[in-house]
Design an enzyme around this catalytic site. Structure first.
Site, PDB file in Angstrom:
ATOM      1  N   GLU A 272      30.088 -72.913  77.459  1.00  0.00           N
ATOM      2  CA  GLU A 272      30.749 -71.828  77.988  1.00  0.00           C
ATOM      3  C   GLU A 272      31.749 -71.401  77.139  1.00  0.00           C
ATOM      4  O   GLU A 272      33.133 -70.901  77.908  1.00  0.00           O
ATOM      5  CB  GLU A 272      31.003 -71.982  79.680  1.00  0.00           C
ATOM      6  CG  GLU A 272      29.740 -72.401  80.378  1.00  0.00           C
ATOM      7  CD  GLU A 272      28.593 -71.445  80.181  1.00  0.00           C
ATOM      8  OE1 GLU A 272      28.859 -70.357  79.792  1.00  0.00           O
ATOM      9  OE2 GLU A 272      27.582 -71.714  80.696  1.00  0.00           O
TER      10      GLU A 272
HETATM   11  C1  LIG Z   1      23.886 -79.675  76.708  1.00  0.00           C
HETATM   12  C2  LIG Z   1      23.987 -78.211  76.356  1.00  0.00           C
HETATM   13  C3  LIG Z   1      23.667 -77.319  77.063  1.00  0.00           C
HETATM   14  C4  LIG Z   1      23.939 -75.696  76.830  1.00  0.00           C
HETATM   15  N1  LIG Z   1      23.496 -75.106  77.499  1.00  0.00           N
HETATM   16  C5  LIG Z   1      23.436 -73.583  77.180  1.00  0.00           C
HETATM   17  C6  LIG Z   1      22.833 -72.637  78.069  1.00  0.00           C
HETATM   18  O1  LIG Z   1      22.144 -72.832  79.116  1.00  0.00           O
HETATM   19  N2  LIG Z   1      22.691 -71.294  77.365  1.00  0.00           N
HETATM   20  C7  LIG Z   1      23.166 -70.940  76.120  1.00  0.00           C
HETATM   21  O2  LIG Z   1      23.089 -69.996  75.858  1.00  0.00           O
HETATM   22  N3  LIG Z   1      23.687 -71.920  75.437  1.00  0.00           N
HETATM   23  C8  LIG Z   1      24.155 -73.170  76.019  1.00  0.00           C
HETATM   24  N4  LIG Z   1      24.548 -74.249  75.079  1.00  0.00           N
HETATM   25  C9  LIG Z   1      25.055 -73.957  73.815  1.00  0.00           C
HETATM   26  C10 LIG Z   1      26.737 -73.980  74.005  1.00  0.00           C
HETATM   27  O3  LIG Z   1      27.186 -72.955  74.816  1.00  0.00           O
HETATM   28  C11 LIG Z   1      27.083 -73.967  72.459  1.00  0.00           C
HETATM   29  O4  LIG Z   1      26.838 -75.122  71.985  1.00  0.00           O
HETATM   30  C12 LIG Z   1      28.571 -73.420  72.393  1.00  0.00           C
HETATM   31  O5  LIG Z   1      28.644 -72.122  72.641  1.00  0.00           O
HETATM   32  C13 LIG Z   1      29.248 -73.821  70.965  1.00  0.00           C
HETATM   33  O6  LIG Z   1      28.449 -72.773  70.104  1.00  0.00           O
HETATM   34  P1  LIG Z   1      27.817 -73.969  68.652  1.00  0.00           P
HETATM   35  O7  LIG Z   1      27.107 -75.070  69.257  1.00  0.00           O
HETATM   36  O8  LIG Z   1      27.255 -72.746  68.169  1.00  0.00           O
HETATM   37  O9  LIG Z   1      28.996 -74.077  68.074  1.00  0.00           O
HETATM   38  P2  LIG Z   1      30.080 -73.228  66.816  1.00  0.00           P
HETATM   39  O10 LIG Z   1      30.041 -71.707  67.556  1.00  0.00           O
HETATM   40  O11 LIG Z   1      29.289 -73.403  65.597  1.00  0.00           O
HETATM   41  O12 LIG Z   1      31.341 -74.029  67.118  1.00  0.00           O
HETATM   42  C14 LIG Z   1      31.626 -75.243  66.597  1.00  0.00           C
HETATM   43  C15 LIG Z   1      33.098 -75.627  66.966  1.00  0.00           C
HETATM   44  O13 LIG Z   1      33.968 -74.590  66.120  1.00  0.00           O
HETATM   45  C16 LIG Z   1      35.353 -74.393  66.982  1.00  0.00           C
HETATM   46  N5  LIG Z   1      35.129 -72.826  67.066  1.00  0.00           N
HETATM   47  C17 LIG Z   1      34.093 -71.872  66.554  1.00  0.00           C
HETATM   48  N6  LIG Z   1      34.544 -70.546  66.944  1.00  0.00           N
HETATM   49  C18 LIG Z   1      35.790 -70.678  67.259  1.00  0.00           C
HETATM   50  C19 LIG Z   1      36.738 -69.769  67.274  1.00  0.00           C
HETATM   51  N7  LIG Z   1      36.570 -68.375  67.412  1.00  0.00           N
HETATM   52  N8  LIG Z   1      38.135 -70.135  67.885  1.00  0.00           N
HETATM   53  C20 LIG Z   1      38.212 -71.425  67.626  1.00  0.00           C
HETATM   54  N9  LIG Z   1      37.593 -72.283  67.529  1.00  0.00           N
HETATM   55  C21 LIG Z   1      36.216 -71.802  67.231  1.00  0.00           C
HETATM   56  C22 LIG Z   1      34.917 -75.009  68.445  1.00  0.00           C
HETATM   57  O14 LIG Z   1      35.617 -75.966  68.449  1.00  0.00           O
HETATM   58  C23 LIG Z   1      33.466 -75.159  68.261  1.00  0.00           C
HETATM   59  O15 LIG Z   1      33.097 -76.354  69.325  1.00  0.00           O
HETATM   60  C24 LIG Z   1      24.475 -75.572  75.440  1.00  0.00           C
HETATM   61  C25 LIG Z   1      24.912 -76.742  74.625  1.00  0.00           C
HETATM   62  C26 LIG Z   1      24.746 -77.965  74.996  1.00  0.00           C
HETATM   63  C27 LIG Z   1      25.031 -78.922  74.053  1.00  0.00           C
END
Ligand SMILES: Cc1cc2nc3c(=O)[nH]c(=O)nc-3n(C[C@H](O)[C@H](O)[C@H](O)COP(=O)(O)OP(=O)(O)OC[C@H]3O[C@@H](n4cnc5c(N)ncnc54)[C@H](O)[C@@H]3O)c2cc1C
Length: 605
Positions: free
Chosen positions: A449
């Site tokens: 989220e």
């Molecule tokens: C168990 C689980 C359930 C999930 N359920 C859902 C779901 O139901 N629906 C869905 O759509 N998604 C879901 N997700 C996905 C989740 O919302 C994403 O993993 C999350 O939004 C982060 O995206 P990413 O993993 O691509 O990380 P990235 O976007 O690659 O980011 C990695 C890290 O970089 C940093 N970062 C990235 N961008 C910024 C910024 N602009 N400013 C500051 N820091 C930043 C943060 O520390 C972040 O944690 C789920 C994930 C998990 C693991």
């Protein structure tokens, strides 16, 4: 084995003594909300969750979900426990009556939500996301969705998901590749891969309603990284006849895998392949039938805001369960002697360092519970108050406080679960006692989220700009009023630290305002996490001052349970004396800006 007792008395205190919801009969749906109604509701959901859901928490963690012949199987007992939960109506306490819900205000659903998560976080996520999808469909669904889909989601016989994330993008959704192509009949076909979809497939319900983000081509027929081409769609696992609502053959959505993950193992986190899946654009309800991209996207933001509040409350649920177990353990675990020369063994609960952890957990949980419930009330008021000005004010405050609930609660909850393991010592690190599961389960709340760093940046930029400034002004006024109430009753030990921390917060916000010229582009971003933590400490301090004032008044009138009320005063004092002063250090660090943080080259970090 871990245990769980739902915090019903604490909720009743917050609802009826602090927020006094029984007196808000000017708000539709609140006139019946006396303790005579809320107590049996909360006790009912508590009993069910303690008896039926909590015993499955460990089983879910051990077994996880598995993919068999293209379909996901949830852990033993989950499907039956989910069915019983829905049959008892605990999933639909706050769903609209016209669709078969109980029609209670959202804050009662939030309280039941915390209890459900506290008993079994993985299982509760299926209905939590269904409720977020429900709220979105209510405002963005076409008439046929409202007629045929809403009642099924309310009953829980269908569930909902939120499909945003793709393999190469979670935070930056502009980069998504999932495509939507409009069909001659006005429907769409969606093709692409979504990953990490909670409850993406399972055996709990007859059908799953996926709410999916996908891009439309621009005027030249090209798919670009332009955010304005992103639209929001409904994709049903099985086809729905829009005329009758009947299900038929499978739509083009296939489960490509179930993730093996750190926690929340009983909730299926799926890779979903959409292959020309029939889809319907959301946004039709608001614009009188014809869907629009903007209306659909506003529905998506509504869903995400619901999900952010839900995530903070879920984190609190796990934090509460972890706290309860560590407190019980600390009272039983014998180590050392109580006094010099004494031979009497004593329990670790008497060590100041163990107490440091326990009182922080408890003060955080109860403060967060009061704050989360207040914000739920603000959202209810924004939705249904007859007073336009009040609706606006409550909406602005809720907007401001939502990222704090998401980020500050999930950080605090993770720290609380970690403290629980520390209190158990080696017996927490091994699996037998079940507390390490709380650490693993709660870790995700800081990530999904919108990662907490993203929430912090959103808070100090968008949420303080424009109408956000009104929300901040309302927050300051609220602090002033509560502090004045405390002062009137001679409770300066609560009002003075709160006002001092409020001044730190105001200085931090002024500092952000002074940086608005963007001469140093990284300063605000570098400061945002610390400022979010100042906000979090202050708003929980605000709730503790309110609770201390109420507890003190009730004690003076010899009303209520004195043990409960005196404990509130001690927990409030803890927050004022030991958490609010931390804001000074956070301010010092925040206002250094990006100095020193951006000096190393990327490769040197
Ligand atoms: C168990 C689980 C359930 C999930 N359920 C859902 C779901 O139901 N629906 C869905 O759509 N998604 C879901 N997700 C996905 C989740 O919302 C994403 O993993 C999350 O939004 C982060 O995206 P990413 O993993 O691509 O990380 P990235 O976007 O690659 O980011 C990695 C890290 O970089 C940093 N970062 C990235 N961008 C910024 C910024 N602009 N400013 C500051 N820091 C930043 C943060 O520390 C972040 O944690 C789920 C994930 C998990 C693991």
């Amino acid at each position: 084995m871990a245990t769980y007792k739902a915090p019903v008395e604490d909720y009743l205190f917050v609802l009826h003594d602090v927020l006094r919801i029984q007196e808000l009969d000017r708000l539709p749906g609140f006139s019946d909300l006396t303790p005579e109604l809320t107590r049996p509701v909360l006790e009912g959901v508590a009993r069910f969750c303690e008896d039926v859901w909590q015993p499955l928490n460990r089983i879910g963690d051990e077994e996880g979900c598995r993919l068999e012949n293209g379909a996901v199987r949830t852990p033993t007992g989950f499907a039956e426990a989910y069915r019983l939960y829905c049959e008892a109506g605990w999933n639909k306490l706050s769903a609209p009556e016209e669709f078969g819900g109980a029609g209670l205000p959202g804050l009662i659903g939030i309280a039941a939500g915390e209890i459900s998560v506290g008993s079994n976080a993985a299982l509760s996520l299926y209905s939590g996301l269904t409720n977020a999808a429900l709220a979105t469909l209510h405002v963005t669904g076409s008439p046929w969705m409202i007629e045929h889909v809403m009642p099924k989601l309310v009953d829980g016989v269908w569930t909902g998901t939120m499909c945003l994330t793709e393999p190469h993008c979670g935070t930056d959704l502009r980069l998504m590749k999932t495509k939507a192509a409009e069909q001659p009949d006005g429907s769409f076909k969606i093709t692409g891969t979504k990953i990490f979809i909670s409850g993406g497939d399972h055996d709990l319900s007859d059908n799953i309603i996926h709410l999916v983000l996908a891009k439309l081509p621009n005027a030249e027929g090209k798919y670009t990284d332009d955010l304005s081409t992103v639209n929001f769609f409904l994709v049903s696992k099985s086809h729905i006849d829009p005329e009758t609502g009947r299900l038929s053959h499978r739509n083009g959505v296939a489960v490509a895998g179930v993730e093996k993950k750190m926690g929340l193992k009983g909730n299926a986190t799926c890779v979903l392949n959409f292959d020309e899946a029939v889809a319907y654009r959301l946004g039709g309800n608001q614009s009188g039938g014809k869907s629009s991209s903007a209306a659909g996207m506003s529905g998506m933001f509504l869903m995400m805001n619901r999900a952010r509040l839900g995530t903070g409350i879920a984190a609190l649920g796990v934090s509460e369960a972890a706290y309860q177990n560590s407190a019980d353990y600390a009272r039983e675990r014998i180590a050392g002697k109580s006094e010099k020369g004494s031979t009497k063994p004593h329990a670790i609960v008497s060590y100041p360092d163990v107490r440091r952890m326990l009182i922080k957990q408890r003060s955080f949980n109860e403060g967060a519970r009061a704050l989360g419930t207040w914000v739920s009330l603000l959202i209810d008021t924004q939705r249904c108050s007859p007073d336009t000005e009040e609706r606006k004010r409550c909406g602005e405050l809720a907007q401001l406080l939502t990222p704090i609930i998401k980020a500050y609660f999930s950080d605090g909850a993770f720290n609380g679960t970690n403290a629980a393991v520390q209190i158990y010592g080696g017996h927490g690190y091994i699996r037998d006692n079940g507390v390490e599961q709380f650490v693993r389960d709660s870790r995700i709340y800081q990530i999904y989220e919108g990662a907490n760093g993203v929430q912090a940046f959103d808070l100090v930029t968008r949420k303080l700009a424009g109408e956000g400034a009104n929300g901040f002004a309302s927050l300051l006024a609220e602090i002033r009023n509560v502090a004045a109430e405390c002062d009137r009753d001679g409770l300066r030990e609560y009002s003075e630290p709160l006002l001092a921390a409020r001044d730190v917060l105001t200085r931090a916000v002024d500092w952000v305002g002074a940086k608005a010229d963007h001469k140093s582009p990284y300063d605000v971003a570098a400061a945002s996490y610390d400022i979010m933590n100042i906000f979090g400490a202050v708003v929980i301090g605000l709730m503790w001052a309110r609770m201390a004032h109420v507890a003190n008044s009730k004690l003076k009138l010899s009303e209520g349970d004195p043990e409960f009320l005196n404990r509130k005063l001690v927990l409030a004092r803890y927050w004022m004396q030991r958490e609010l002063p931390m804001t000074h250090g956070l301010f010092e660090r925040a206002t250094l800006g990006a100095d020193g943080m951006m000096d190393l080259a990327d490769v040197a970090l």
